[in-house]
Enzyme design. Structure first.
Site, PDB file in Angstrom:
ATOM      1  N   ARG A 140     -26.141 -57.965 -24.846  1.00 24.41           N
ATOM      2  CA  ARG A 140     -26.433 -58.792 -26.016  1.00 24.41           C
ATOM      3  C   ARG A 140     -25.346 -58.690 -27.084  1.00 24.41           C
ATOM      4  O   ARG A 140     -24.783 -59.698 -27.509  1.00 24.41           O
ATOM      5  CB  ARG A 140     -27.786 -58.403 -26.624  1.00 24.41           C
ATOM      6  CG  ARG A 140     -28.959 -58.544 -25.664  1.00 24.41           C
ATOM      7  CD  ARG A 140     -30.280 -58.328 -26.369  1.00 24.41           C
ATOM      8  NE  ARG A 140     -31.364 -58.049 -25.437  1.00 24.41           N
ATOM      9  CZ  ARG A 140     -32.607 -58.498 -25.573  1.00 24.41           C
ATOM     10  NH1 ARG A 140     -32.934 -59.258 -26.599  1.00 24.41           N
ATOM     11  NH2 ARG A 140     -33.534 -58.195 -24.674  1.00 24.41           N
ATOM     12  N   THR A 155     -25.395 -61.802 -18.049  1.00 27.46           N
ATOM     13  CA  THR A 155     -26.832 -61.961 -17.842  1.00 27.46           C
ATOM     14  C   THR A 155     -27.576 -62.246 -19.139  1.00 27.46           C
ATOM     15  O   THR A 155     -28.793 -62.434 -19.119  1.00 27.46           O
ATOM     16  CB  THR A 155     -27.412 -60.716 -17.133  1.00 27.46           C
ATOM     17  OG1 THR A 155     -28.681 -61.025 -16.567  1.00 27.46           O
ATOM     18  CG2 THR A 155     -27.520 -59.531 -18.084  1.00 27.46           C
ATOM     19  N   GLU A 172     -28.972 -53.115 -22.696  1.00 27.13           N
ATOM     20  CA  GLU A 172     -29.337 -54.157 -23.657  1.00 27.13           C
ATOM     21  C   GLU A 172     -28.246 -54.352 -24.711  1.00 27.13           C
ATOM     22  O   GLU A 172     -27.944 -55.481 -25.110  1.00 27.13           O
ATOM     23  CB  GLU A 172     -30.669 -53.817 -24.335  1.00 27.13           C
ATOM     24  CG  GLU A 172     -31.866 -53.776 -23.396  1.00 27.13           C
ATOM     25  CD  GLU A 172     -32.273 -55.143 -22.880  1.00 27.13           C
ATOM     26  OE1 GLU A 172     -31.671 -56.160 -23.292  1.00 27.13           O
ATOM     27  OE2 GLU A 172     -33.198 -55.197 -22.044  1.00 27.13           O
ATOM     28  N   GLU A 218     -34.649 -67.918 -17.683  1.00 25.40           N
ATOM     29  CA  GLU A 218     -34.163 -67.891 -16.296  1.00 25.40           C
ATOM     30  C   GLU A 218     -34.310 -69.221 -15.563  1.00 25.40           C
ATOM     31  O   GLU A 218     -33.397 -69.651 -14.844  1.00 25.40           O
ATOM     32  CB  GLU A 218     -34.857 -66.772 -15.513  1.00 25.40           C
ATOM     33  CG  GLU A 218     -34.432 -65.383 -15.906  1.00 25.40           C
ATOM     34  CD  GLU A 218     -35.089 -64.897 -17.189  1.00 25.40           C
ATOM     35  OE1 GLU A 218     -34.541 -63.968 -17.827  1.00 25.40           O
ATOM     36  OE2 GLU A 218     -36.156 -65.461 -17.568  1.00 25.40           O
TER      37      GLU A 218
END
Length: 624
Positions: A217, A614, A213, A527
């Protein structure tokens, strides 16, 4: 290597020589020279006949060499033809040429792309809708700034901040490059100043964070901000506000040096999942295993950090993971969702493309593209793994619902020998975009077809991408709010449940999609919008924009909070929906960014020049 990408520069040089044009005069002179041979062919009737054939052939060549304007034997498409429709253009074809490959920055600064996409968004309707997204981002940021500045996330209903991601101000960094792309210089200045003033200190003092994460990020956000603000050789400089690019790079290096302890502490090539930032130590998760997606979805970021810092250690450690996974046994390219850092082996048999599995497959193709794709054979194994895995998806996981036949991707909770589950996370909706990107490598479908770059398998994957995108959109359309649930099940011959519909009885797929009470929440996820964006760029089909706008309007109607910001929902099947009181960082970092790009010019962040990590942070493709 892919058969759809057959040409290298060497091949083009060869083909240029092979098909180089020769003038009819040169052909005639060389033909006459050959008549002066040791044998006198003209002394016999056969020789005279052969000379007549030669002269006739030379006349035909000269006629075909005439310009199109002088020829009366042109068909409607400008092709020279014989009787019977034989196209001489195929016989006298020009050599194949590769499109010019501009750097990401050249493509951006010139406002053009070699991917064959339309460059300008001249339709005022879509310009206005893009402006609406920009205003939504500003509204979301204003709520965060007012109530939660410096916290990881905003709780908009409670009007306070919360640290759920390690306390590094994740929303600030996640939103920064979105503001740059949108040209919101005031927000770039606010977010950039916070990074410059506070983030290094936060990193040095904070405790446990998740490797995955934090990488996607925070590290990803810093690296993208570095590039978009003019860092590196490209000098893109999408914004003149905020700190200098080196500020973002220095913070990224400090964070990377601490995160790399997850790799160095592990006895295998598989990193631990948790890092203690203040003392640069790492340890495994409580159960011991790491998520396969998490350990295999940090490579884009670590590769780019090595490229701009000049220190190969980040890339070296991260790429060891994928090289190691290459050696492990798989089920038609598919892998279990857990892997052990202690043994380096997969744990369990659960195979799915939802949580803990999703971005493993995404990064196989994206890391390959990032590293120069077909021109860098050192990473061809990633493309091979991706192609094998997509075959496995089609063979083992793809099914159709009843009664209307929606194509969906299910799960194998107990491996390939166990029972199939018709469960599909919203997270799986990343797959249509990834399939499309893997098929055309960022070019438009029209350009890829014109240049004969698509193999049969590419076309199969592109068709599957479009089918799955339809299903992902119907997961929104089937609910009362027009927003998708976190998880859906699909009605099949083997599985059905009554009374668990989405609430929109007018949907023709109301009987195909099953939404269980525990799965009805919506977290503002990106998504589906991501896949609509990629598919619009690649196919140029306006339906993807229309679908995106419908979803955006539903977000505006049901998730916008009057005091500022947007909130996740508890139940999308009822109106009005109960609100959850959380604005995830990815709403600003991903969802609104993809909406903005979907409605905007195709030349902004072109898909053949950038890969999105992602968390939707664009990173430049390696120059070749």
């Amino acid at each position: 290597m892919s058969k759809s990408l057959p040409y290298s520069v060497k091949d083009v040089h060869y083909d240029n020589a092979k098909f180089r044009h020769r003038s009819p005069l040169k052909v005639l002179s060389q033909g006459l020279l050959t008549l002066n041979t040791k044998r006198n062919y003209t002394s016999c009737s056969t020789g005279k006949f052969l000379i007549l054939i030669l002269v006739f052939g030379l006349v035909c060549l000269m006629l075909m060499g005439k310009s199109p304007n002088d020829s009366s034997d042109l068909n409607e498409k400008g092709k020279v033809t014989f009787v019977g429709g034989l196209r001489l253009g195929r016989l006298l074809r020009k050599p194949p040429r590769l499109p010019p490959r501009l750097s990401p920055d050249e493509g951006q600064l010139r406002g053009s792309s070699s991917n064959g996409s339309m460059i300008s968004n001249s339709d005022p309707k879509w310009a206005a809708r893009q402006q609406s997204v920009k205003e939504a981002f500003d509204y979301a940021w204003s709520g965060y700034r007012k109530y939660a500045m410096g916290y990881d996330e905003l709780m908009p209903i409670s009007q306070r901040g919360v640290d759920g991601l390690g306390g590094l101000g994740a929303t600030v960094v996640d939103a920064l490059d979105t503001a740059m792309i949108m040209g919101l210089d005031n927000i770039v200045s606010e977010a950039g100043s916070w990074v410059e003033t506070h983030l290094l200190e936060r990193i040095s003092q904070k405790g446990q964070v998740n490797l995955f994460e934090t990488t996607i990020r925070v590290l990803g956000g810093l690296l993208s901000a570095y590039h978009l603000s003019g860092g590196g050789q490209g000098m893109m400089n999408m914004t003149h506000n905020g700190p200098k690019p080196d500020v973002y790079l220095n913070v990224a290096k400090d964070l990377g040096d601490r995160l790399i302890s997850a790799f160095n502490s592990s006895p295998t090539s598989v990193p631990f999942c948790d890092v203690i930032l203040r003392d640069s130590t790492a340890h495994p998760a409580p159960g011991g295993a790491s998520s396969t997606a998490e350990v295999a979805s940090v490579q884009l970021e670590f590769n780019y950090l090595s490229a701009i810092s000049g220190d190969p250690k980040y890339s070296t450690e991260a790429m060891k993971v994928l090289a190691h996974i290459k050696t492990l046994p798989k089920t038609e390219g598919l892998v279990p969702i857990y892997i052990s850092p202690q043994t380096g082996e997969f744990v369990g048999e659960n195979i799915r493309l939802g949580s803990r599995g999703d971005s493993y497959y995404e990064y196989l193709i994206k890391v390959w593209l990032q590293q120069g794709a077909e021109l860098n054979s050192n990473f061809s194994y990633l493309y091979d793994m991706y192609i094998e895995a997509m075959k496995g998806v089609r063979n083992l996981l793809v099914r159709k619902s009843i009664p209307k036949g929606l194509v969906f991707v299910g799960e194998l909770p107990y491996g390939s020998m166990g029972e199939f589950s018709p469960k599909m996370d919203h997270l799986v909706c990343f797959l249509p975009g990834t399939l499309a990107l893997g098929a055309t490598k960022g070019l438009t479908k029209e350009k890829a077809l014109k240049e004969n770059l698509l193999s049969f398998e590419d076309l199969e994957n592109l068709k599957l991408a479009e089918d799955l995108a339809k299903t992902c959109f119907e997961m929104y359309e089937v609910t009362a709010t027009g927003l998708a649930p976190e998880i859906a099940y699909f009605h099949t011959e083997e599985y059905s449940e009554d009374g668990l519909e989405g609430g929109n009885k007018s949907s023709m797929y109301a009987k195909d999609i099953i939404i269980k009470p525990a799965d009805r929440h919506n977290l503002l996820r990106p998504e589906t919008v991501e896949s609509l964006f990629v598919l619009y760029r690649i196919t140029q089909d306006p339906k993807y924009r229309d679908q995106g706008w419908q979803i955006f309007e539903a977000f505006e109607k049901y998730t916008k909070v009057k005091s500022g910001g947007y909130t996740s929902l508890d139940d999308v099947t009822e109106v009005p929906p109960h609100r959850r009181d959380k604005m995830e960082t990815f709403f600003l970092g991903e969802t609104l960014k993809y909406f903005y790009l979907l409605f905007g010019d195709d030349s902004v962040i072109p898909l053949d020049k950038f890969v999105f990590n992602t968390e939707a942070h664009p990173l430049p493709i390696r120059k070749t």
